[in-house]
Design a protein around this motif. Structure first.
Motif, PDB file in Angstrom:
ATOM      1  N   HIS A 114       3.068   7.801  29.506  1.00  0.00           N
ATOM      2  CA  HIS A 114       2.018   8.694  29.995  1.00  0.00           C
ATOM      3  C   HIS A 114       1.797   9.913  29.104  1.00  0.00           C
ATOM      4  CE1 HIS A 114       5.150  11.492  31.312  1.00  0.00           C
ATOM      5  NE2 HIS A 114       5.777  10.452  31.826  1.00  0.00           N
ATOM      6  N   THR A 115       2.491  10.022  27.972  1.00  0.00           N
ATOM      7  CA  THR A 115       2.370  11.191  27.106  1.00  0.00           C
ATOM      8  C   THR A 115       0.976  11.276  26.487  1.00  0.00           C
ATOM      9  OG1 THR A 115       4.728  11.026  26.564  1.00  0.00           O
ATOM     10  CG2 THR A 115       3.362  12.388  25.118  1.00  0.00           C
ATOM     11  N   VAL A 173      -8.070  10.014  27.164  1.00  0.00           N
ATOM     12  CA  VAL A 173      -7.570  10.220  28.536  1.00  0.00           C
ATOM     13  C   VAL A 173      -7.497   8.881  29.248  1.00  0.00           C
ATOM     14  CG1 VAL A 173      -8.017  11.291  30.764  1.00  0.00           C
ATOM     15  CG2 VAL A 173      -8.509  12.542  28.669  1.00  0.00           C
ATOM     16  N   PRO A 174      -6.341   8.523  29.808  1.00  0.00           N
ATOM     17  CA  PRO A 174      -6.230   7.230  30.506  1.00  0.00           C
ATOM     18  C   PRO A 174      -7.217   7.151  31.665  1.00  0.00           C
ATOM     19  CG  PRO A 174      -4.071   8.220  30.176  1.00  0.00           C
ATOM     20  CD  PRO A 174      -5.081   9.257  29.836  1.00  0.00           C
ATOM     21  N   SER A 175      -7.808   5.993  31.831  1.00  0.00           N
ATOM     22  CA  SER A 175      -8.726   5.764  32.935  1.00  0.00           C
ATOM     23  C   SER A 175      -8.555   4.332  33.398  1.00  0.00           C
ATOM     24  CB  SER A 175     -10.174   6.042  32.501  1.00  0.00           C
ATOM     25  OG  SER A 175     -11.046   5.958  33.606  1.00  0.00           O
ATOM     26  N   PRO A 177      -2.873  15.509  35.392  1.00  0.00           N
ATOM     27  CA  PRO A 177      -1.462  15.098  35.390  1.00  0.00           C
ATOM     28  C   PRO A 177      -1.349  13.649  35.853  1.00  0.00           C
ATOM     29  CG  PRO A 177      -1.922  16.511  37.274  1.00  0.00           C
ATOM     30  CD  PRO A 177      -3.170  16.485  36.450  1.00  0.00           C
ATOM     31  N   ALA A 178      -0.206  13.046  35.573  1.00  0.00           N
ATOM     32  CA  ALA A 178      -0.010  11.642  35.948  1.00  0.00           C
ATOM     33  C   ALA A 178       0.093  11.496  37.463  1.00  0.00           C
ATOM     34  CB  ALA A 178       1.263  11.104  35.282  1.00  0.00           C
ATOM     35  N   LEU A 225       5.888   1.200  27.868  1.00  0.00           N
ATOM     36  CA  LEU A 225       5.598   1.878  26.606  1.00  0.00           C
ATOM     37  C   LEU A 225       5.523   0.877  25.466  1.00  0.00           C
ATOM     38  CD1 LEU A 225       5.258   4.442  24.906  1.00  0.00           C
ATOM     39  CD2 LEU A 225       7.756   4.622  24.815  1.00  0.00           C
ATOM     40  N   ARG A 226       6.479  -0.052  25.416  1.00  0.00           N
ATOM     41  CA  ARG A 226       6.473  -1.046  24.336  1.00  0.00           C
ATOM     42  C   ARG A 226       5.272  -1.977  24.436  1.00  0.00           C
ATOM     43  NH1 ARG A 226      11.154  -4.414  24.487  1.00  0.00           N
ATOM     44  NH2 ARG A 226      11.702  -3.679  26.565  1.00  0.00           N
TER      45      ARG A 226
END
Length: 578
Positions: free
Chosen positions: A299-300, A235-237, A183-184, A341-342
């Motif tokens: 974060h989606t 997956v963000p890292s 999760p974020a 996001l942009r």
């Protein structure tokens, strides 16, 4: 009956690689195998209990004994998997390296001796035993990691022919690996647990592909494995965490491509990506507000997956998906969306436009104008704040990459001038030095593409004073960059010394432009002087007599008349008496 089966199996068994270098490197004697099989349940009970003992020596003895028992019992172990697998799963990450290695050997032997149709459902149940979205309970995540390690060792020992019928179930189980997606907002310590489980999933998939080979590259498992690996790669890292799972996932993608006989991952992406993109963004039939991407935020996970897909595939493959991707990008790049996001979306667009295979793709010709009008220009509008400043810079970078491409035709660019020119002139005076510099480059590309007479008289009259202002910029890099669009401006003029409705520039404006340039011909910087001199060499061809008179008028005011004399001489060379 179990004893007879074990004795029969022992006669043709060959020691697998995991037993090489151990005391069990030979085939078991049939009578010994029969004896152990007949007493297997009684033998296992104390051994699996001792695997959890607090002393290392006891755990080592238990693991080594289990190795011999499982090797001798062979297929008889199938009836005792419920008794074997849970303690093995707990011990597969033992603190002692020797115990850990021996337990993994035991698991691999179980995979070789037992049918995957029995142990695969058991392990998948364990894998999903907890709620897939169970917050950030790291103990649950770690348990899933141990389950994946056991599954990986089992698969490594399994026969490919026996494993093949289970591939669909295995692929479906991991296609959307929410069981290891963090999760974020997690701290680094808890994130490390998720990363560890992600790496174990990669190891399992690598083991599966290595063992089942081409069967993994066939449908339906291929798409499921591809989906799982790309979700892991997305997956963000952070650089601090090393992007470990992401790098390994991409390496396993290469393995999957090789298993299917493909020369590189690019061909696998081209084959599998369109289907996954459709799952993410839909086929375009739904309105943007109710489409799958309607509520995407920075974060989606699905947004991160789309970025990973478009970045990792070949540029031509990405261009082929613009029909479906462009509505989603338009939505996330709506100026009402959050700047973070942009900014990530514009970074993606810039990355695509930087790719030679994307920028030269035939599909881009159908969408270049929409990329400019729907994605980039709206994000050039000035808004307050540092975040908005970064968005403008990213958008201007995209325009700078797009304008020179053949995919964007002059006629299409001309239709966008009403929207583009006002924000472009605004960005020429932006607070960001880099935005101002790139805006000069964009103006140069715009004028070069529009060509002679591409600007009407009103637009030409409004644009050149903004370019002259950049020659007074605080940054010499911007001042030098501004010389290119002024040169292109001269080349784009449709000039008439007297007023003419068909012309876009007259004598009065030409003189004003020359006077603004000649001031900088005497600049303290020699580099600026040389750049302005080259601009004026182009400008003199517009109207040599007027040019010569303007040069001679300022000659005596310059510290050195050398450059003025050179320009006057060039004007004379055009057959004019000055």
């Amino acid at each position: 009956m179990a004893a007879a089966a074990a004795a029969a199996a022992a006669t043709y068994r060959v020691a697998p690689t995991v037993l090489h270098g151990t005391m069990f490197a030979e085939a078991p004697h049939p009578s010994t195998a029969a004896l152990i099989a007949s007493e297997l349940k009684a033998l296992l009970l104390p051994l699996v209990a001792e695997l959890g003992d607090w002393t290392v020596k006891t755990r080592q003895r238990s693991a080594n004994t289990l190795l011999g028992i499982v090797w001798h019992a062979g297929p008889t172990c199938t009836d005792h998997l419920d008794q074997l697998l849970p303690p093995l799963m707990k011990s597969v990450d033992d603190d002692n390296e020797e115990v850990q290695k021996t337990v993994q050997r035991v698991v691999s032997l179980v995979g070789e001796a037992c049918s995957p149709s029995v142990y695969v459902p058991l392990l998948l149940t364990q894998l999903h035993s907890a709620d897939p979205d169970a917050g950030s309970d790291t103990s649950v995540i770690a348990k899933r990691g141990m389950c994946l390690t056991v599954l990986s060792a089992l698969v490594a020992g399994a026969e490919p022919t026996a494993l093949s019928p289970q591939l669909a179930a295995l692929g479906e189980a991991v296609a959307q690996p929410t069981f290891c997606m963090p999760p974020a907002g997690l701290d680094d310590e808890r994130s490390a647990t998720y990363t560890g489980t992600q790496l174990r999933l990669c190891d399992f998939l690598r083991s599966l592909i290595s063992r089942a080979g081409a069967d993994c590259a066939a449908e339906p498992p291929c798409f499921s494995l591809y989906s799982a690996l790309m979700r892991l790669a997305a997956v963000p890292s952070t650089a601090g965490r090393g992007f470990q799972a992401q790098r390994v996932a991409l390496e396993v993608i290469d393995c999957l491509a090789s298993a299917g006989g493909k020369p590189s991952a690019a061909e696998l992406h081209a084959e599998q990506m369109p289907r996954l993109v459709l799952q993410l963004v839909g086929d375009g039939s739904a309105a943007a507000s109710v489409a799958p991407y309607g509520n995407w935020q920075a974060h989606t996970p699905d947004w991160h997956l789309l970025q990973a897909l478009l970045r990792q595939c070949d540029g031509a493959t990405a261009a082929g998906q613009l029909l479906y991707v462009l509505p989603a990008l338009t939505r996330v790049l709506d100026p009402k969306q959050e700047p973070v996001l942009r900014a990530t979306a514009l970074s993606l667009v810039d990355s695509l436009l930087s790719s030679s295979s994307f920028s030269s793709a035939a599909d881009l010709h159908d969408w270049a104008e929409d990329i400019l009008a729907a994605l980039l220009v709206p994000n050039l509008v000035w808004r307050a704040g540092k975040a908005a400043e970064h968005v403008r810079l990213a958008a201007m970078t995209g325009v700078d990459l797009l304008l020179p491409l053949a995919a964007l035709k002059p006629s299409q660019l001309a239709k966008q001038l009403d929207d583009l020119l006002p924000v472009l002139t605004s960005c020429l005076d932006d607070d960001s030095v880099e935005t101002r510099r790139i805006s000069c480059s964009v103006t140069n590309s715009l004028l070069s593409k529009l060509g002679r007479g591409g600007l009407n008289e009103d637009r030409a009259r409004k644009l050149y004073p903004e370019l002259l202002k950049r020659l007074d910029d605080a940054s010499d890099a911007v001042r030098l960059q501004a010389c290119a669009p002024i040169t292109a401006f001269f080349e784009a003029l449709d000039y008439s010394s007297i007023w003419n409705q068909a012309a876009n520039f007259d004598k009065a404006n030409y003189q004003y432009l020359l006077r603004g340039l000649l001031v900088h011909l005497d600049d303290p910087s020699l580099e600026i002087q040389e750049a302005i001199f080259k601009v004026l060499e182009v400008g003199l061809e517009v109207d040599p007599p007027v040019f010569a008179s303007e040069v001679l008028a300022v000659r005596e005011r310059h510290r050195s008349p050398k450059l003025c004399d050179k320009l006057a001489e060039q004007a004379r060379a055009h057959g004019q008496i000055v």
